[in-house]
Design a protein around this motif. Structure first.
Motif: not given
Length: 465
Positions: A112-140
């Protein structure tokens, strides 16, 4: 409403451990509900126009939780949420009844943490937020692979090193974009004139391509994807077929409007994509492990997507989106169905299955349909998407030889796709490589064992009892 969808997904994260303690493996049914609710919220929010929301986060440095829903984000969000919900439900029967052995709490928390990270990644309109979500998908992904046992430790580490290495490339790109464009807004960066500067655009093209290649297992970073197959089937179906590997595809599609036609961008994507597509397809034919076959076939399909995105025309980008949807559907289904075969037979080795009496009428039918779609046989969606890829390749811009070469490579990879799709179906149903009567191969110690269907509940969801 966009924030509401994220909060619903986070609700499944918060509820994962308590629900697992109360319900064990059956918590998957409960945790799937918030994901489906989030999908419903996003569908209701979509009116055909771009929808944006701004929520303060770190205003001192210009980093806010800005969200954007456009057609591309909606497509990827539906992949993340709907397929994610289906796989959580599937997991409620795939996991062992023994709570100590299956550890459903940690599994559902990470999924579920991965699902939340991926959803944040595709909805992000801020490149820093996009990067944070990108890294969370790698760690999960790292933790989901690593929890499979001691044998999974090294593959998990190798996967993490590759994907985090790509994350560093993305971080460098984010820093350059923030400094040169003067904003952290993704919409603002895409609308800025930094892409008109040859030096800046070239550096960004290389960095963004590197980040996407590591996440989507493109040459020369493809080795981590077969490694990750040590994870259990629900993880492979979700992360390594439907969602995480699509993060790289999403990144390429997001920046294609400003980089399409750039010589370095097009050359990298087309060359590396076609090499990966052909390498993955040929290697898939040599696999005896059905999950390994699916891993290399996934690599090959991602290569096709990368190459077509590199073509860069509107028709090519549309074809890439359609094939992304088709691939997410048939490949996640195939991973779950092979999981049923493995669960019921105790093996994924097609040589061993050739020595069994495999009786899986429902699973076999569903597996055949999904594989036929992967092979591109009409009238299934896989046929429509493959035709779109070939049509887009015919319009490849550049030298006169570019279109025939790209089209020929995609056609050749598609021929191999038909071949490994057939090998997958025949192997899973015990029809591949059976020895002549009266002979026994070393791997056929269980010849004659019956492999039975998974149970009546399978009719509503491909899951083993």
């Amino acid at each position: 409403m966009l924030l509401t969808s994220l909060l619903l997904t986070l609700l499944s994260v918060v509820a994962a451990v308590p629900a697992s303690r109360a319900l064990g493996r059956d918590a998957g049914w409960v945790l799937a509900a918030p994901l489906l609710a989030a999908a419903g919220v996003l569908s209701a929010a979509w009116t055909g126009d771009v929808r944006t929301e701004q929520h303060p986060w770190i205003p001192a440095v210009g980093v806010d939780l800005d969200l954007r829903l456009n057609g591309l984000a909606l497509v990827f969000a539906m992949i993340v949420l709907v397929i994610g919900a289906a796989i959580l439900a599937y997991s409620s029967r795939y996991l062992s009844r023994d709570r100590t052995e299956s550890r459903p709490g940690s599994f559902y928390l990470l999924m579920t943490a991965f699902a939340a990270s991926m959803l944040l990644l595709v909805l992000a309109d801020n490149i820093v937020v996009l990067f944070v979500a990108w890294e969370f998908t790698s760690f999960t992904s790292f933790f989901l692979i690593g929890r499979s046992g001691d044998h999974a430790r090294d593959p998990a580490i190798r996967t993490l090193l590759v994907t985090v290495g790509g994350g560093l490339a993305l971080l460098a790109a984010v820093a350059i974009m923030m400094v040169t464009a003067g904003t952290a807004s993704l919409s603002g960066v895409l609308a800025s004139d930094i892409w008109q500067d040859p030096a800046t655009s070239t550096v960004l093209a290389v960095l963004l391509a590197l980040a996407a290649f590591t996440k989507s297992a493109q040459f020369p970073f493809q080795a981590w994807l077969p490694d990750s197959m040590v994870a259990i089937s629900p993880v492979s179906a979700y992360l390594h077929a439907a969602a995480m590997v699509k993060a790289g595809v999403f990144l390429l599609l997001v920046f294609s409007p400003v980089l399409a036609g750039h010589a370095v961008w097009s050359t990298l994507l087309i060359a590396c994509g076609l090499i990966t597509a052909l390498f993955g397809a040929i290697t898939a034919l040599r696999q005896h492990d059905l999950k390994g076959l699916l891993a290399y076939s996934t690599m090959s399909q991602l290569g096709l997507l990368t190459a077509v995105i590199g073509v860069g025309t509107p028709a090519a980008l549309t074809a890439a989106v359609v094939h992304t949807v088709a691939h997410a559907l048939f490949k996640s289904a195939l991973f779950m169905l092979i999981g049923i075969v493995d669960h019921e037979a105790g093996t994924r080795d097609l040589r061993v299955l050739a020595g069994r009496h495999v009786r899986l009428p429902v699973t076999g039918t569903a597996l055949t349909l999904a594989a036929v779609s992967m092979a591109g046989v009409p009238p299934l969606l896989g046929f429509v998407s493959k035709e779109g890829l070939l049509d887009a390749a015919l319009g490849t811009p550049g030298p006169a030889w570019a279109a025939p070469v790209v089209t020929g490579a995609i056609a050749l990879a598609s021929v191999f796709t038909v071949a490994y799709s057939g090998r997958l179906v025949l192997g899973a149903l015990g029809r591949w490589g059976a020895s002549p009567a009266g002979t026994t191969q070393p791997w056929e110690s269980a010849r004659g064992d019956q492999v039975h269907e998974a149970g009546p509940a399978f009719w509503t969801m491909p899951r083993p009892e």
